[in-house]
Design a protein around this motif. Sequence first.
Motif, PDB file in Angstrom:
ATOM      1  N   LEU A   6       3.268  21.998  -8.889  1.00 34.59           N
ATOM      2  CA  LEU A   6       2.430  20.844  -8.591  1.00 34.59           C
ATOM      3  C   LEU A   6       3.214  19.752  -7.868  1.00 34.59           C
ATOM      4  N   VAL A   7       4.431  19.523  -8.331  1.00 33.77           N
ATOM      5  CA  VAL A   7       5.284  18.521  -7.682  1.00 33.77           C
ATOM      6  C   VAL A   7       5.571  18.928  -6.246  1.00 33.77           C
ATOM      7  N   ASN A   8       5.882  20.174  -6.035  1.00 25.75           N
ATOM      8  CA  ASN A   8       6.170  20.653  -4.683  1.00 25.75           C
ATOM      9  C   ASN A   8       4.942  20.558  -3.780  1.00 25.75           C
ATOM     10  N   GLN A   9       3.761  20.855  -4.343  1.00 25.31           N
ATOM     11  CA  GLN A   9       2.534  20.715  -3.564  1.00 25.31           C
ATOM     12  C   GLN A   9       2.324  19.249  -3.177  1.00 25.31           C
ATOM     13  N   GLY A  10       2.563  18.354  -4.125  1.00 31.32           N
ATOM     14  CA  GLY A  10       2.424  16.927  -3.847  1.00 31.32           C
ATOM     15  C   GLY A  10       3.377  16.487  -2.753  1.00 31.32           C
ATOM     16  N   LYS A  11       4.598  16.963  -2.806  1.00 37.22           N
ATOM     17  CA  LYS A  11       5.579  16.632  -1.770  1.00 37.22           C
ATOM     18  C   LYS A  11       5.124  17.148  -0.411  1.00 37.22           C
ATOM     19  N   ASP A  12       4.604  18.363  -0.389  1.00 40.08           N
ATOM     20  CA  ASP A  12       4.138  18.941   0.874  1.00 40.08           C
ATOM     21  C   ASP A  12       2.975  18.134   1.458  1.00 40.08           C
ATOM     22  N   VAL A  13       2.022  17.773   0.610  1.00 37.38           N
ATOM     23  CA  VAL A  13       0.876  16.979   1.067  1.00 37.38           C
ATOM     24  C   VAL A  13       1.357  15.631   1.591  1.00 37.38           C
ATOM     25  N   PHE A  14       2.285  15.006   0.886  1.00 35.72           N
ATOM     26  CA  PHE A  14       2.829  13.722   1.341  1.00 35.72           C
ATOM     27  C   PHE A  14       3.493  13.874   2.701  1.00 35.72           C
ATOM     28  N   GLU A  15       4.334  14.872   2.853  1.00 32.59           N
ATOM     29  CA  GLU A  15       5.053  15.067   4.120  1.00 32.59           C
ATOM     30  C   GLU A  15       4.080  15.305   5.273  1.00 32.59           C
ATOM     31  N   GLN A  16       3.002  16.038   5.011  1.00 28.98           N
ATOM     32  CA  GLN A  16       2.035  16.341   6.058  1.00 28.98           C
ATOM     33  C   GLN A  16       1.204  15.110   6.445  1.00 28.98           C
ATOM     34  N   ASN A  17       1.093  14.158   5.526  1.00 29.15           N
ATOM     35  CA  ASN A  17       0.208  13.019   5.744  1.00 29.15           C
ATOM     36  C   ASN A  17       0.904  11.674   5.683  1.00 29.15           C
ATOM     37  N   LYS A  18       2.228  11.639   5.773  1.00 32.33           N
ATOM     38  CA  LYS A  18       2.931  10.378   5.551  1.00 32.33           C
ATOM     39  C   LYS A  18       2.603   9.320   6.589  1.00 32.33           C
ATOM     40  N   GLU A  19       2.271   9.690   7.814  1.00 32.45           N
ATOM     41  CA  GLU A  19       1.885   8.690   8.813  1.00 32.45           C
ATOM     42  C   GLU A  19       0.547   8.045   8.444  1.00 32.45           C
ATOM     43  N   LYS A  20      -0.405   8.862   8.002  1.00 30.95           N
ATOM     44  CA  LYS A  20      -1.712   8.334   7.587  1.00 30.95           C
ATOM     45  C   LYS A  20      -1.561   7.465   6.342  1.00 30.95           C
ATOM     46  N   ILE A  21      -0.700   7.874   5.434  1.00 30.63           N
ATOM     47  CA  ILE A  21      -0.464   7.108   4.214  1.00 30.63           C
ATOM     48  C   ILE A  21       0.154   5.761   4.568  1.00 30.63           C
ATOM     49  N   ALA A  22       1.127   5.759   5.458  1.00 34.82           N
ATOM     50  CA  ALA A  22       1.771   4.504   5.878  1.00 34.82           C
ATOM     51  C   ALA A  22       0.759   3.566   6.528  1.00 34.82           C
ATOM     52  N   GLU A  23      -0.133   4.117   7.358  1.00 38.86           N
ATOM     53  CA  GLU A  23      -1.178   3.292   7.980  1.00 38.86           C
ATOM     54  C   GLU A  23      -2.106   2.704   6.929  1.00 38.86           C
ATOM     55  N   ALA A  24      -2.475   3.502   5.923  1.00 33.24           N
ATOM     56  CA  ALA A  24      -3.387   3.025   4.876  1.00 33.24           C
ATOM     57  C   ALA A  24      -2.743   1.920   4.055  1.00 33.24           C
ATOM     58  N   VAL A  25      -1.458   2.058   3.755  1.00 34.91           N
ATOM     59  CA  VAL A  25      -0.759   1.054   2.954  1.00 34.91           C
ATOM     60  C   VAL A  25      -0.650  -0.262   3.723  1.00 34.91           C
ATOM     61  N   LYS A  26      -0.582  -0.194   5.032  1.00 33.93           N
ATOM     62  CA  LYS A  26      -0.454  -1.395   5.855  1.00 33.93           C
ATOM     63  C   LYS A  26      -1.798  -1.894   6.394  1.00 33.93           C
ATOM     64  N   SER A  27      -2.904  -1.437   5.833  1.00 33.27           N
ATOM     65  CA  SER A  27      -4.225  -1.802   6.341  1.00 33.27           C
ATOM     66  C   SER A  27      -4.719  -3.121   5.749  1.00 33.27           C
ATOM     67  N   GLU A  28      -5.748  -3.671   6.378  1.00 29.98           N
ATOM     68  CA  GLU A  28      -6.381  -4.900   5.887  1.00 29.98           C
ATOM     69  C   GLU A  28      -7.012  -4.669   4.512  1.00 29.98           C
ATOM     70  N   GLN A  29      -7.606  -3.511   4.327  1.00 33.24           N
ATOM     71  CA  GLN A  29      -8.233  -3.188   3.042  1.00 33.24           C
ATOM     72  C   GLN A  29      -7.184  -3.141   1.928  1.00 33.24           C
ATOM     73  N   ALA A  30      -6.039  -2.537   2.205  1.00 31.32           N
ATOM     74  CA  ALA A  30      -4.967  -2.495   1.212  1.00 31.32           C
ATOM     75  C   ALA A  30      -4.480  -3.897   0.905  1.00 31.32           C
ATOM     76  N   GLU A  31      -4.428  -4.760   1.917  1.00 32.81           N
ATOM     77  CA  GLU A  31      -4.006  -6.151   1.723  1.00 32.81           C
ATOM     78  C   GLU A  31      -4.972  -6.867   0.780  1.00 32.81           C
ATOM     79  N   ASP A  32      -6.259  -6.701   1.014  1.00 37.67           N
ATOM     80  CA  ASP A  32      -7.259  -7.356   0.169  1.00 37.67           C
ATOM     81  C   ASP A  32      -7.175  -6.891  -1.279  1.00 37.67           C
ATOM     82  N   VAL A  33      -7.089  -5.587  -1.455  1.00 31.48           N
ATOM     83  CA  VAL A  33      -7.028  -5.031  -2.814  1.00 31.48           C
ATOM     84  C   VAL A  33      -5.737  -5.458  -3.506  1.00 31.48           C
TER      85      VAL A  33
END
Length: 70
Positions: A6-33
């Motif tokens: 499960l940990v390895n799957q999580g790492k793989d998903v993160f690596e495949q989507n880290k650009e999208k995750i970084a964009e989401a963390v830096k979004s206006e919606q994330a700022e508001d929340v």
Amino acid sequence: MGIDDLVNQGKDVFEQNKEKIAEAVKSEQAEDVSDKVLDGIADFAKKIAPGAADQIDDIRNNVDGAVGNE
């Protein structure tokens, strides 16, 4: 499937989507929340430890700087 799988799957998903995750963390919606959550936590902490209000505000602002777009 074990915990390691499960940990390895999580790492793989993160690596495949880290650009999208970084964009989401830096979004206006994330700022508001994050502002709402951090304000609530800071207010609660100040009620428990009113003498540490300045330190609580400093911590809140440092964390806020890491999330959102401001």
